[in-house]
Design a protein around this motif. Structure first.
Motif, PDB file in Angstrom:
ATOM      1  N   PHE A  65       0.822  -1.207   0.000  1.00 65.40           N
ATOM      2  CA  PHE A  65       0.000   0.000   0.000  1.00 65.40           C
ATOM      3  C   PHE A  65       0.858   1.260   0.000  1.00 65.40           C
ATOM      4  CE2 PHE A  65      -2.501   3.317   2.134  1.00 65.40           C
ATOM      5  CZ  PHE A  65      -3.625   3.314   1.330  1.00 65.40           C
ATOM      6  N   ALA A  66       1.969   1.225   0.729  1.00 64.51           N
ATOM      7  CA  ALA A  66       2.792   2.424   0.876  1.00 64.51           C
ATOM      8  C   ALA A  66       3.668   2.701  -0.340  1.00 64.51           C
ATOM      9  CB  ALA A  66       3.670   2.296   2.126  1.00 64.51           C
ATOM     10  N   LEU A  67       4.187   1.642  -0.961  1.00 64.71           N
ATOM     11  CA  LEU A  67       5.167   1.817  -2.029  1.00 64.71           C
ATOM     12  C   LEU A  67       4.640   2.630  -3.214  1.00 64.71           C
ATOM     13  CD1 LEU A  67       8.090   1.127  -2.556  1.00 64.71           C
ATOM     14  CD2 LEU A  67       7.348  -0.969  -3.714  1.00 64.71           C
ATOM     15  N   PRO A  68       3.442   2.339  -3.746  1.00 63.91           N
ATOM     16  CA  PRO A  68       2.953   3.146  -4.870  1.00 63.91           C
ATOM     17  C   PRO A  68       2.787   4.622  -4.519  1.00 63.91           C
ATOM     18  CG  PRO A  68       1.719   1.103  -4.693  1.00 63.91           C
ATOM     19  CD  PRO A  68       2.540   1.214  -3.452  1.00 63.91           C
ATOM     20  N   GLN A  69       2.417   4.895  -3.274  1.00 67.99           N
ATOM     21  CA  GLN A  69       2.249   6.296  -2.867  1.00 67.99           C
ATOM     22  C   GLN A  69       3.589   7.018  -2.842  1.00 67.99           C
ATOM     23  OE1 GLN A  69      -0.830   6.924   0.348  1.00 67.99           O
ATOM     24  NE2 GLN A  69      -0.615   4.710   0.555  1.00 67.99           N
ATOM     25  N   VAL A  70       4.628   6.313  -2.402  1.00 66.16           N
ATOM     26  CA  VAL A  70       5.963   6.910  -2.368  1.00 66.16           C
ATOM     27  C   VAL A  70       6.501   7.124  -3.782  1.00 66.16           C
ATOM     28  CG1 VAL A  70       8.361   6.534  -1.675  1.00 66.16           C
ATOM     29  CG2 VAL A  70       6.502   5.950  -0.106  1.00 66.16           C
ATOM     30  N   ALA A 120      -1.688  -3.088  -3.770  1.00 66.78           N
ATOM     31  CA  ALA A 120      -0.800  -2.156  -4.475  1.00 66.78           C
ATOM     32  C   ALA A 120      -1.553  -1.405  -5.570  1.00 66.78           C
ATOM     33  CB  ALA A 120       0.382  -2.916  -5.072  1.00 66.78           C
ATOM     34  N   ALA A 121      -2.429  -2.118  -6.280  1.00 63.52           N
ATOM     35  CA  ALA A 121      -3.202  -1.484  -7.344  1.00 63.52           C
ATOM     36  C   ALA A 121      -4.159  -0.439  -6.776  1.00 63.52           C
ATOM     37  CB  ALA A 121      -3.978  -2.539  -8.124  1.00 63.52           C
ATOM     38  N   LEU A 122      -4.782  -0.738  -5.639  1.00 60.52           N
ATOM     39  CA  LEU A 122      -5.671   0.229  -4.991  1.00 60.52           C
ATOM     40  C   LEU A 122      -4.914   1.495  -4.612  1.00 60.52           C
ATOM     41  CD1 LEU A 122      -7.741  -2.133  -2.666  1.00 60.52           C
ATOM     42  CD2 LEU A 122      -8.608  -0.862  -4.639  1.00 60.52           C
ATOM     43  N   ALA A 123      -3.727   1.322  -4.055  1.00 60.30           N
ATOM     44  CA  ALA A 123      -2.917   2.471  -3.666  1.00 60.30           C
ATOM     45  C   ALA A 123      -2.493   3.278  -4.891  1.00 60.30           C
ATOM     46  CB  ALA A 123      -1.691   2.005  -2.890  1.00 60.30           C
ATOM     47  N   PHE A 124      -2.145   2.573  -5.971  1.00 61.89           N
ATOM     48  CA  PHE A 124      -1.724   3.263  -7.191  1.00 61.89           C
ATOM     49  C   PHE A 124      -2.853   4.110  -7.762  1.00 61.89           C
ATOM     50  CE2 PHE A 124      -1.387   3.294 -11.860  1.00 61.89           C
ATOM     51  CZ  PHE A 124      -0.192   3.980 -11.993  1.00 61.89           C
ATOM     52  N   VAL A 125      -4.048   3.564  -7.822  1.00 65.45           N
ATOM     53  CA  VAL A 125      -5.190   4.313  -8.344  1.00 65.45           C
ATOM     54  C   VAL A 125      -5.522   5.493  -7.427  1.00 65.45           C
ATOM     55  CG1 VAL A 125      -7.629   4.205  -8.974  1.00 65.45           C
ATOM     56  CG2 VAL A 125      -6.114   2.286  -9.511  1.00 65.45           C
ATOM     57  N   GLY A 126      -5.405   5.280  -6.119  1.00 64.93           N
ATOM     58  CA  GLY A 126      -5.662   6.347  -5.170  1.00 64.93           C
ATOM     59  C   GLY A 126      -4.742   7.536  -5.340  1.00 64.93           C
ATOM     60  N   VAL A 127      -3.540   7.296  -5.843  1.00 62.74           N
ATOM     61  CA  VAL A 127      -2.583   8.368  -6.093  1.00 62.74           C
ATOM     62  C   VAL A 127      -3.156   9.396  -7.066  1.00 62.74           C
ATOM     63  CG1 VAL A 127      -0.416   8.808  -7.324  1.00 62.74           C
ATOM     64  CG2 VAL A 127      -0.481   7.113  -5.519  1.00 62.74           C
ATOM     65  N   PHE A 128      -4.025   8.958  -7.968  1.00 70.98           N
ATOM     66  CA  PHE A 128      -4.640   9.860  -8.930  1.00 70.98           C
ATOM     67  C   PHE A 128      -5.976  10.403  -8.427  1.00 70.98           C
ATOM     68  CE2 PHE A 128      -1.924   6.926 -11.233  1.00 70.98           C
ATOM     69  CZ  PHE A 128      -1.148   7.792 -11.970  1.00 70.98           C
ATOM     70  N   PHE A 129      -6.681   9.600  -7.635  1.00 70.13           N
ATOM     71  CA  PHE A 129      -8.008  10.016  -7.183  1.00 70.13           C
ATOM     72  C   PHE A 129      -7.954  11.200  -6.228  1.00 70.13           C
ATOM     73  CE2 PHE A 129     -11.395   9.995  -4.054  1.00 70.13           C
ATOM     74  CZ  PHE A 129     -12.521  10.017  -4.856  1.00 70.13           C
ATOM     75  N   TYR A 130      -7.133  11.123  -5.198  1.00 69.89           N
ATOM     76  CA  TYR A 130      -7.191  12.124  -4.135  1.00 69.89           C
ATOM     77  C   TYR A 130      -6.743  13.519  -4.586  1.00 69.89           C
ATOM     78  CZ  TYR A 130      -8.319   8.210  -1.173  1.00 69.89           C
ATOM     79  OH  TYR A 130      -8.956   7.111  -0.638  1.00 69.89           O
ATOM     80  N   PRO A 131      -5.680  13.653  -5.380  1.00 69.91           N
ATOM     81  CA  PRO A 131      -5.368  14.995  -5.897  1.00 69.91           C
ATOM     82  C   PRO A 131      -6.479  15.543  -6.790  1.00 69.91           C
ATOM     83  CG  PRO A 131      -3.465  13.567  -6.094  1.00 69.91           C
ATOM     84  CD  PRO A 131      -4.615  12.683  -5.717  1.00 69.91           C
TER      85      PRO A 131
END
Length: 207
Positions: A65-70, A120-131
């Motif tokens: 979860f953390a790695l894609p965000q970083v 990991a995929a959820l975290a990656f997609v979230g990187v685009f959703f929240y901004p």
């Protein structure tokens, strides 16, 4: 902060919810989705516990979860300034709902890699959703209401943090991990529906 100031801020937030149906739908969708996220977290821990006694098995989802965000956190912010924010949010929510549903295929310990990949995929997609969500707020609320809007969005996360795990624990205990995954997926789809109903086009303004 004085009592008078606190009452004024509370009245401002209630007024925003009462008089801005676009924001109300967005806020309710986010509240549901965040509660679903807490259910997903409980279900993930329960699933790993059921299938593995390894401490490492519990650590891998956190790392996934953390790695894609970083790695991609800055990219999400840049893309939010270039893509249609509303479309980005809708696609993100639907995609995350489908990812969660895919985890229902996990039946054995050897399939836990599906869970790790899904997290990991959820975290990656979230990187685009929240901004994109944060950038969309000025499109649906006035400048004077932005503080109240952000406070409510953050407040929904706190509500989910308090009530989500308790509800998830009950649901997982009664109906199992699969129910929690389905519930989380449904909240993503409901959030996408709420976002699609917003009057704002979500188009990035040209300068």
């Amino acid at each position: 902060m004085t009592r008078k100031d606190g009452n004024a801020e509370r009245n401002a937030t209630l007024k925003l919810l009462a008089q801005n149906p676009d924001f109300l739908r967005l806020w309710l969708g986010q509240l549901l989705s965040q509660i679903g996220d807490r259910a997903f977290l409980i279900a993930t821990l329960q699933l790993v516990n059921q299938m593995s006694d390894s401490v490492t098995a519990l650590l891998i989802p956190a790392l996934a979860f953390a790695l894609p965000q970083v790695l991609f956190g800055l990219v999400g912010g840049v893309m939010a300034d270039r893509w249609n924010r509303k479309h980005t949010m809708i696609i993100s929510e639907v995609t995350r709902g489908l990812i969660v549903l895919s985890l229902l295929t996990i039946q054995y310990h050897r399939q836990l890699w599906i869970l790790y990949l899904g997290v990991a995929a959820l975290a990656f997609v979230g990187v685009f959703f929240y901004p994109a969500r944060n950038a969309l707020l000025p499109n649906i609320v006035s400048v004077g209401d932005l503080w109240s809007a952000n406070t409510l969005i953050q407040g929904s996360a706190m509500i989910a943090m308090v009530f989500g795990p308790a509800l998830a624990g009950i649901a997982v205990g009664l109906w199992g991990v699969g129910f929690a995954f389905i519930f989380d997926a449904v909240t993503f789809f409901l959030s996408a529906t709420a976002i699609a109903s917003l009057q704002s086009s979500g188009q990035v303004a040209l300068v």
